[in-house]
Design a protein around this motif. Sequence first.
Motif, PDB file in Angstrom:
ATOM      1  N   UNK A 241       5.020 -16.179  15.421  1.00  0.00           N
ATOM      2  CA  UNK A 241       3.692 -15.972  14.841  1.00  0.00           C
ATOM      3  C   UNK A 241       3.200 -14.565  15.163  1.00  0.00           C
ATOM      4  N   UNK A 242       2.654 -13.884  14.126  1.00  0.00           N
ATOM      5  CA  UNK A 242       2.056 -12.568  14.351  1.00  0.00           C
ATOM      6  C   UNK A 242       0.543 -12.717  14.244  1.00  0.00           C
ATOM      7  N   UNK A 243      -0.167 -12.017  15.086  1.00  0.00           N
ATOM      8  CA  UNK A 243      -1.624 -12.107  15.078  1.00  0.00           C
ATOM      9  C   UNK A 243      -2.196 -10.726  14.800  1.00  0.00           C
ATOM     10  N   UNK A 244      -3.059 -10.628  13.790  1.00  0.00           N
ATOM     11  CA  UNK A 244      -3.745  -9.362  13.517  1.00  0.00           C
ATOM     12  C   UNK A 244      -5.240  -9.615  13.669  1.00  0.00           C
ATOM     13  N   UNK A 245      -5.841  -8.884  14.610  1.00  0.00           N
ATOM     14  CA  UNK A 245      -7.272  -9.047  14.870  1.00  0.00           C
ATOM     15  C   UNK A 245      -8.048  -8.036  14.039  1.00  0.00           C
ATOM     16  N   UNK A 246      -8.972  -8.525  13.236  1.00  0.00           N
ATOM     17  CA  UNK A 246      -9.831  -7.643  12.437  1.00  0.00           C
ATOM     18  C   UNK A 246     -11.222  -7.675  13.053  1.00  0.00           C
TER      19      UNK A 246
ATOM     20  N   UNK B 191       2.150 -28.644  19.028  1.00  0.00           N
ATOM     21  CA  UNK B 191       2.335 -28.912  17.597  1.00  0.00           C
ATOM     22  C   UNK B 191       2.162 -30.409  17.392  1.00  0.00           C
ATOM     23  N   UNK B 192       1.144 -30.781  16.627  1.00  0.00           N
ATOM     24  CA  UNK B 192       0.846 -32.201  16.426  1.00  0.00           C
ATOM     25  C   UNK B 192       0.215 -32.419  15.059  1.00  0.00           C
ATOM     26  N   UNK B 193       0.559 -33.534  14.375  1.00  0.00           N
ATOM     27  CA  UNK B 193      -0.065 -33.795  13.074  1.00  0.00           C
ATOM     28  C   UNK B 193      -1.566 -34.073  13.180  1.00  0.00           C
ATOM     29  N   UNK B 194      -2.054 -34.282  14.407  1.00  0.00           N
ATOM     30  CA  UNK B 194      -3.508 -34.439  14.586  1.00  0.00           C
ATOM     31  C   UNK B 194      -4.224 -33.103  14.368  1.00  0.00           C
ATOM     32  N   UNK B 195      -3.473 -32.003  14.478  1.00  0.00           N
ATOM     33  CA  UNK B 195      -3.996 -30.664  14.184  1.00  0.00           C
ATOM     34  C   UNK B 195      -2.999 -30.051  13.183  1.00  0.00           C
ATOM     35  N   UNK B 196      -3.177 -30.358  11.889  1.00  0.00           N
ATOM     36  CA  UNK B 196      -2.133 -30.013  10.916  1.00  0.00           C
ATOM     37  C   UNK B 196      -1.663 -28.552  10.975  1.00  0.00           C
ATOM     38  N   UNK B 197      -2.600 -27.608  11.167  1.00  0.00           N
ATOM     39  CA  UNK B 197      -2.199 -26.184  11.159  1.00  0.00           C
ATOM     40  C   UNK B 197      -1.262 -25.830  12.316  1.00  0.00           C
ATOM     41  N   UNK B 198      -1.202 -26.678  13.320  1.00  0.00           N
ATOM     42  CA  UNK B 198      -0.356 -26.349  14.483  1.00  0.00           C
ATOM     43  C   UNK B 198       1.111 -26.237  14.091  1.00  0.00           C
ATOM     44  N   UNK B 199       1.499 -26.862  12.989  1.00  0.00           N
ATOM     45  CA  UNK B 199       2.909 -26.796  12.558  1.00  0.00           C
ATOM     46  C   UNK B 199       3.316 -25.353  12.230  1.00  0.00           C
ATOM     47  N   UNK B 200       2.328 -24.521  11.927  1.00  0.00           N
ATOM     48  CA  UNK B 200       2.636 -23.128  11.581  1.00  0.00           C
ATOM     49  C   UNK B 200       3.241 -22.366  12.755  1.00  0.00           C
ATOM     50  N   UNK B 201       3.051 -22.869  13.968  1.00  0.00           N
ATOM     51  CA  UNK B 201       3.702 -22.253  15.141  1.00  0.00           C
ATOM     52  C   UNK B 201       5.217 -22.216  14.955  1.00  0.00           C
ATOM     53  N   UNK B 202       5.744 -23.118  14.121  1.00  0.00           N
ATOM     54  CA  UNK B 202       7.196 -23.225  13.941  1.00  0.00           C
ATOM     55  C   UNK B 202       7.705 -22.404  12.751  1.00  0.00           C
ATOM     56  N   UNK B 203       6.787 -21.764  12.007  1.00  0.00           N
ATOM     57  CA  UNK B 203       7.235 -21.017  10.829  1.00  0.00           C
ATOM     58  C   UNK B 203       7.790 -19.652  11.251  1.00  0.00           C
ATOM     59  N   UNK B 204       8.927 -19.240  10.646  1.00  0.00           N
ATOM     60  CA  UNK B 204       9.555 -17.985  11.076  1.00  0.00           C
ATOM     61  C   UNK B 204       8.814 -16.716  10.661  1.00  0.00           C
ATOM     62  N   UNK B 205       7.916 -16.790   9.661  1.00  0.00           N
ATOM     63  CA  UNK B 205       7.217 -15.568   9.232  1.00  0.00           C
ATOM     64  C   UNK B 205       5.761 -15.902   8.915  1.00  0.00           C
ATOM     65  N   UNK B 206       5.038 -16.226   9.968  1.00  0.00           N
ATOM     66  CA  UNK B 206       3.632 -16.619   9.831  1.00  0.00           C
ATOM     67  C   UNK B 206       2.738 -15.542  10.455  1.00  0.00           C
ATOM     68  N   UNK B 207       1.756 -15.067   9.678  1.00  0.00           N
ATOM     69  CA  UNK B 207       0.816 -14.052  10.180  1.00  0.00           C
ATOM     70  C   UNK B 207      -0.607 -14.589  10.076  1.00  0.00           C
ATOM     71  N   UNK B 208      -1.300 -14.558  11.188  1.00  0.00           N
ATOM     72  CA  UNK B 208      -2.712 -14.942  11.229  1.00  0.00           C
ATOM     73  C   UNK B 208      -3.547 -13.665  11.218  1.00  0.00           C
ATOM     74  N   UNK B 209      -4.407 -13.534  10.198  1.00  0.00           N
ATOM     75  CA  UNK B 209      -5.333 -12.395  10.140  1.00  0.00           C
ATOM     76  C   UNK B 209      -6.727 -12.982  10.341  1.00  0.00           C
TER      77      UNK B 209
END
Length: 250
Positions: free
Chosen positions: A1-6, A214-232
């Motif tokens: 996961x990549x994090x970009x702080x704006x 990573x839990x389906x109780x917090x659906x977005x948590x699955x994105x931790x497992x994505x190979x090219x995920x960027x949070x802006x």
Amino acid sequence: MKLIAAKDYDEMSLIAARFFAAQVLLKPTSLFGFATGSTPIGLYKELIRKNADGKITFKYAHTVNLDEYYGMSRDKKQSYYSFMHENLFDHIDINPENTRLPDGMAEDPDAECAAYDKHIADLGGVDMQLLGIGHDGHIGFNEPADHFSTGTNCVTLTAMTIDANKRFFNSADEVPRKALTMGMREIMQAKKIIMVVSGKDKAQILYDSFCGPVTPQVPASILQLHPDFTLVADEDALSVMKAHCCKCCK
Ligand code: PGA
């Protein structure tokens, strides 16, 4: 996961728009996965500006959208079809025939969901998927559950989502109770995923999604497992993550 702080919403929108502009420049025939909600509007404005300036063209691009209310015809102003036309499609040079949302009036929702997944597969899968996040961690309309969904499916909206979306209707009673949403499979199979998040009200769910398990109780948590995920995300949205200095902020 990549994090970009704006620093704020406007900067978040400009930074995220650059990813989409770069994608369409590098691969003009890209399949984009687009999202509705308040958060992507600034990003869409920036794409409209770049398109008007001649810097990018969507002539050869295709799009799908994450979701649509079930039981809502596309000519209603609250439909996601109307949202996308009003906020993006009517202002760029995309061929409207290359844009697809789930059909909220489909008589057979299961058949529509299967056809939607086939459409995505026939186009080679999503090249770049845009996501927002709900206060309960939903992405698309994939709400907290005991398991992660797979393909596009018809879901019942939670009370929290109905409450969050009532601002677009005269009252909560008018918010449709069901929606068709892309499932986790097509979202996770996107080659690149960009999530945009703004505001203090999203700070806790960002922390839960990306600093917790990573839990389906917090659906977005699955994105931790994505190979090219960027949070802006802007400073307000990142405030809880930063304060607790989790693994992805270090
Ligand atoms: P919002 O919605 O951008 O309006 O906050 C995000 C979402 O529910 O996915």
